[in-house]
Scaffold this motif. Sequence first.
Motif, PDB file in Angstrom:
ATOM      1  N   ARG A  33       0.829  -1.209   0.000  1.00  0.00           N
ATOM      2  CA  ARG A  33       0.000   0.000   0.000  1.00  0.00           C
ATOM      3  C   ARG A  33       0.859   1.255   0.000  1.00  0.00           C
ATOM      4  O   ARG A  33       0.594   2.201  -0.742  1.00  0.00           O
ATOM      5  CB  ARG A  33      -0.930  -0.006   1.214  1.00  0.00           C
ATOM      6  CG  ARG A  33      -1.892   1.166   1.205  1.00  0.00           C
ATOM      7  CD  ARG A  33      -2.792   1.198   2.421  1.00  0.00           C
ATOM      8  NE  ARG A  33      -3.765   2.272   2.271  1.00  0.00           N
ATOM      9  CZ  ARG A  33      -3.512   3.553   2.558  1.00  0.00           C
ATOM     10  NH1 ARG A  33      -2.311   3.897   2.996  1.00  0.00           N
ATOM     11  NH2 ARG A  33      -4.447   4.467   2.399  1.00  0.00           N
ATOM     12  N   GLU A  34       1.903   1.267   0.844  1.00  0.00           N
ATOM     13  CA  GLU A  34       2.739   2.465   0.937  1.00  0.00           C
ATOM     14  C   GLU A  34       3.455   2.743  -0.371  1.00  0.00           C
ATOM     15  O   GLU A  34       3.661   3.908  -0.740  1.00  0.00           O
ATOM     16  CB  GLU A  34       3.752   2.320   2.079  1.00  0.00           C
ATOM     17  CG  GLU A  34       3.139   2.394   3.466  1.00  0.00           C
ATOM     18  CD  GLU A  34       2.382   3.685   3.702  1.00  0.00           C
ATOM     19  OE1 GLU A  34       2.854   4.747   3.256  1.00  0.00           O
ATOM     20  OE2 GLU A  34       1.309   3.633   4.328  1.00  0.00           O
ATOM     21  N   VAL A  37       0.798   4.300  -2.529  1.00  0.00           N
ATOM     22  CA  VAL A  37       0.493   5.635  -2.012  1.00  0.00           C
ATOM     23  C   VAL A  37       1.619   6.607  -2.347  1.00  0.00           C
ATOM     24  O   VAL A  37       1.380   7.754  -2.754  1.00  0.00           O
ATOM     25  CB  VAL A  37       0.268   5.580  -0.485  1.00  0.00           C
ATOM     26  CG1 VAL A  37       0.278   6.983   0.118  1.00  0.00           C
ATOM     27  CG2 VAL A  37      -1.055   4.904  -0.163  1.00  0.00           C
ATOM     28  N   THR A  38       2.860   6.151  -2.177  1.00  0.00           N
ATOM     29  CA  THR A  38       4.014   7.010  -2.451  1.00  0.00           C
ATOM     30  C   THR A  38       4.038   7.447  -3.909  1.00  0.00           C
ATOM     31  O   THR A  38       4.202   8.634  -4.217  1.00  0.00           O
ATOM     32  CB  THR A  38       5.315   6.281  -2.099  1.00  0.00           C
ATOM     33  OG1 THR A  38       5.306   5.938  -0.704  1.00  0.00           O
ATOM     34  CG2 THR A  38       6.529   7.160  -2.390  1.00  0.00           C
ATOM     35  N   PHE A  41       1.041   9.942  -4.563  1.00  0.00           N
ATOM     36  CA  PHE A  41       1.183  11.294  -4.038  1.00  0.00           C
ATOM     37  C   PHE A  41       2.403  12.028  -4.604  1.00  0.00           C
ATOM     38  O   PHE A  41       2.399  13.262  -4.670  1.00  0.00           O
ATOM     39  CB  PHE A  41       1.203  11.274  -2.512  1.00  0.00           C
ATOM     40  CG  PHE A  41      -0.166  11.140  -1.908  1.00  0.00           C
ATOM     41  CD1 PHE A  41      -1.088  12.160  -2.029  1.00  0.00           C
ATOM     42  CD2 PHE A  41      -0.540   9.986  -1.238  1.00  0.00           C
ATOM     43  CE1 PHE A  41      -2.368  12.048  -1.486  1.00  0.00           C
ATOM     44  CE2 PHE A  41      -1.817   9.854  -0.697  1.00  0.00           C
ATOM     45  CZ  PHE A  41      -2.732  10.889  -0.825  1.00  0.00           C
ATOM     46  N   ALA A 164      -5.811  -1.749  -1.481  1.00  0.00           N
ATOM     47  CA  ALA A 164      -4.844  -0.761  -1.962  1.00  0.00           C
ATOM     48  C   ALA A 164      -4.632  -0.891  -3.457  1.00  0.00           C
ATOM     49  O   ALA A 164      -4.560   0.106  -4.180  1.00  0.00           O
ATOM     50  CB  ALA A 164      -3.517  -0.931  -1.220  1.00  0.00           C
ATOM     51  N   LEU A 168      -5.998   2.449  -5.177  1.00  0.00           N
ATOM     52  CA  LEU A 168      -4.902   3.289  -5.650  1.00  0.00           C
ATOM     53  C   LEU A 168      -4.609   3.054  -7.126  1.00  0.00           C
ATOM     54  O   LEU A 168      -4.103   3.953  -7.813  1.00  0.00           O
ATOM     55  CB  LEU A 168      -3.667   3.042  -4.799  1.00  0.00           C
ATOM     56  CG  LEU A 168      -3.794   3.655  -3.398  1.00  0.00           C
ATOM     57  CD1 LEU A 168      -2.799   3.027  -2.426  1.00  0.00           C
ATOM     58  CD2 LEU A 168      -3.586   5.155  -3.440  1.00  0.00           C
ATOM     59  N   LYS A 188     -10.204   6.794  -2.606  1.00  0.00           N
ATOM     60  CA  LYS A 188     -10.242   6.374  -1.207  1.00  0.00           C
ATOM     61  C   LYS A 188     -11.538   5.647  -0.879  1.00  0.00           C
ATOM     62  O   LYS A 188     -11.523   4.663  -0.117  1.00  0.00           O
ATOM     63  CB  LYS A 188     -10.078   7.597  -0.298  1.00  0.00           C
ATOM     64  CG  LYS A 188      -9.869   7.224   1.163  1.00  0.00           C
ATOM     65  CD  LYS A 188      -8.618   6.385   1.334  1.00  0.00           C
ATOM     66  CE  LYS A 188      -8.553   5.744   2.711  1.00  0.00           C
ATOM     67  NZ  LYS A 188      -7.400   4.846   2.855  1.00  0.00           N
ATOM     68  N   GLU A 191     -11.162   2.101  -2.291  1.00  0.00           N
ATOM     69  CA  GLU A 191     -10.278   1.278  -1.456  1.00  0.00           C
ATOM     70  C   GLU A 191     -11.007   0.779  -0.209  1.00  0.00           C
ATOM     71  O   GLU A 191     -10.943  -0.414   0.132  1.00  0.00           O
ATOM     72  CB  GLU A 191      -9.048   2.094  -1.050  1.00  0.00           C
ATOM     73  CG  GLU A 191      -8.076   1.322  -0.169  1.00  0.00           C
ATOM     74  CD  GLU A 191      -6.944   2.184   0.348  1.00  0.00           C
ATOM     75  OE1 GLU A 191      -5.875   1.630   0.664  1.00  0.00           O
ATOM     76  OE2 GLU A 191      -7.128   3.424   0.453  1.00  0.00           O
ATOM     77  N   GLN A 262       4.318  13.191   5.700  1.00  0.00           N
ATOM     78  CA  GLN A 262       3.950  11.894   5.152  1.00  0.00           C
ATOM     79  C   GLN A 262       5.021  10.854   5.454  1.00  0.00           C
ATOM     80  O   GLN A 262       4.733   9.716   5.820  1.00  0.00           O
ATOM     81  CB  GLN A 262       3.774  11.990   3.631  1.00  0.00           C
ATOM     82  CG  GLN A 262       2.425  12.519   3.198  1.00  0.00           C
ATOM     83  CD  GLN A 262       1.333  11.476   3.336  1.00  0.00           C
ATOM     84  OE1 GLN A 262       0.593  11.471   4.307  1.00  0.00           O
ATOM     85  NE2 GLN A 262       1.233  10.589   2.382  1.00  0.00           N
TER      86      GLN A 262
END
Length: 474
Positions: A33-34, A37-38, A41, A164, A168, A188, A191, A262
Motif C-alpha cells: 500500500r505504501e 500511495v508514495t 502522491f 490498496a 490506488l 479512497k 479502497e 507523510q
Amino acid sequence: MPATANQPTPSSGTPSHRILRKFAYLLSARWIREALVTVFFILLARKSAATYGEFMLAISLGAILVLVGEFGLNLPLVSLLTDKDRHPGTVLSQVMLIKSVLLVGALAGSLAFFQWQGYSRDLQLVMLAIGMGVALEALASTFFVAFQVEGRQDLEGRIKALGAGVGLGYGLLTLLLGASAQVVALFKIIETLVFLAAGAYLILRRIPLQRPSLKGVWAITQRGLIFALIEIAAIVYNKANLFFLQRYGGADGVAQYSVTNQTVDGVSGVVSGLLLQSVLFPVFVKLWKEDKDTAQVSSLAQKTAAWLLAAALPLMFFLAVESDRLIMLIYGSHYQDAVWLQKILVATIVCGFLHNLAALLMVSMRREKLLLVFYLSGLGINLLACGLLVPWQPLLGAALSIVITKVAVTSMTVSYCQWKLNLIPRKPFIQLLGAALAGFLAYFLTKSLLPRNLAELLALVPFFALSWRWWKER
C-alpha cells in the motif's frame, strides 16, 4: 473468543517468532500500500502543489472523522471478543451499529464545517470524497480487530493489499489520464469499500452476526466513551496545526508540511499501527487477564522499548541528514521548505514509538482514565502552541507545535510506565546512548574528510553493532 471448527490451531514456534510472523503479514501488505500511495502522491505533488495540499487537508479531516466513528471501540473490542461470557457475533453487531450512527453524525458535521470555513465547491467535493473514504475505515477496522484476536493477521494483510491495489490503481489511472481532482479523489472510497466487502465476507462466515440489544449497545457505548475521548483528543492535537496552517499559510504551506510529514508519520504508523496495536496489544491484554503478575508484561515491554529506541535513533539520523536529497529527488525543487521541516519533525519519531507503546500498556492495565488526562493535557498544549506559533511563522510554528505536544505527552505516558514497569531499563538505555554518541562523533569527525554517504554509514555502524549483539543475546 470461543473456538470454532473454522478457527486455526495456534501457530507453532516461540512467542517472539509468532509475533514477528504476524507483524510480517501486516508489514508486507503495508509496504504494498505504501509503495502505491508514495507513487500516487509523488505524481500528485509534482502535478500541482495546491491540489496536493487539498488532498492532504482532506485526509486530515478524514482521520478525525474515522476516530469519531470508531468511538475508541477498537481497543476495548479486543477484550470484548476474548470474553467467554459474550457471544462474538452480538459484540460485532453492537459495535457496528454504534459506529454507523456516529459516522452519519460525523459526516453531517463535516458539511457544516465546510460552510463555516468558506471552502469552495471543488474543495468541498474533494474533502467529502476522501473524508468519507477514510471515515468508512471505522467500520472495516471492526473486522480487522476480529482477525487480530483470532491471530489471522494474514487475512487482514491480504484484504488491505487487495484494497490498496484496486483503490490506488484507480487513483493512479485517473491521475495519469488527467481527470479532475474530484474524480481522482474517489480512489479512497473505492479502497475502503473493498476493505468492507472482503472483511465482511471472511469474518461473517466465521462469526455470524447476532441481533444487538439496546442494553448491550448502551453498555459498550459507555465503555468506549473514554477511549473515544482519548482518540479524538489525539487526532485533534495531531492534525490541528494543519488547519491553522491552511488559514495562515494556504494550500501551498500545507503541501510543504505534508510532504515531510507523510514520511515521518508513515514511519511511526508502521510501528504503532502494525506492531504495537495490531500484534502486541492483544498479547498485553491476554497476559494481564491470565496473570496479574507484572513480570511477563514488564519483560515484553522492556524488550520492545529497547528495540524501538534502537530503530528510532538511526531512522531519525538518516531522515535528517538525507532530507535534502530525499525531498528534492522525490518531490522536486519547489519543495525547498520541506527539507528543513523534516529535520525538525524527525524528533516526533522517537516520541511516537515510545508513547504508543506506553499508551497501549496503560490501556492493558485499565488506566485509560489517567491516559485521557494526559491526552487532554496534550490537546491544551497543542492548541496553545498553534495559536501562538503558527500566526507568527506558519511553517515553523506548525512544526514546533507538534514537536512540543508530542514531547510533552510522551513524557507523561512513559514516566508512568517507567514507574510501574521500569519500561526502559538502565543497561539498554546506557548502551543506546553510547551508540548514539559514538555515531555522532564518527559523523562529525569524518563528514568533511570522507564522501557524504560513507560518513553517514559510519555514523550508523554503532547502532548496527549494538542491534546485532542484542539479537545474538536474545
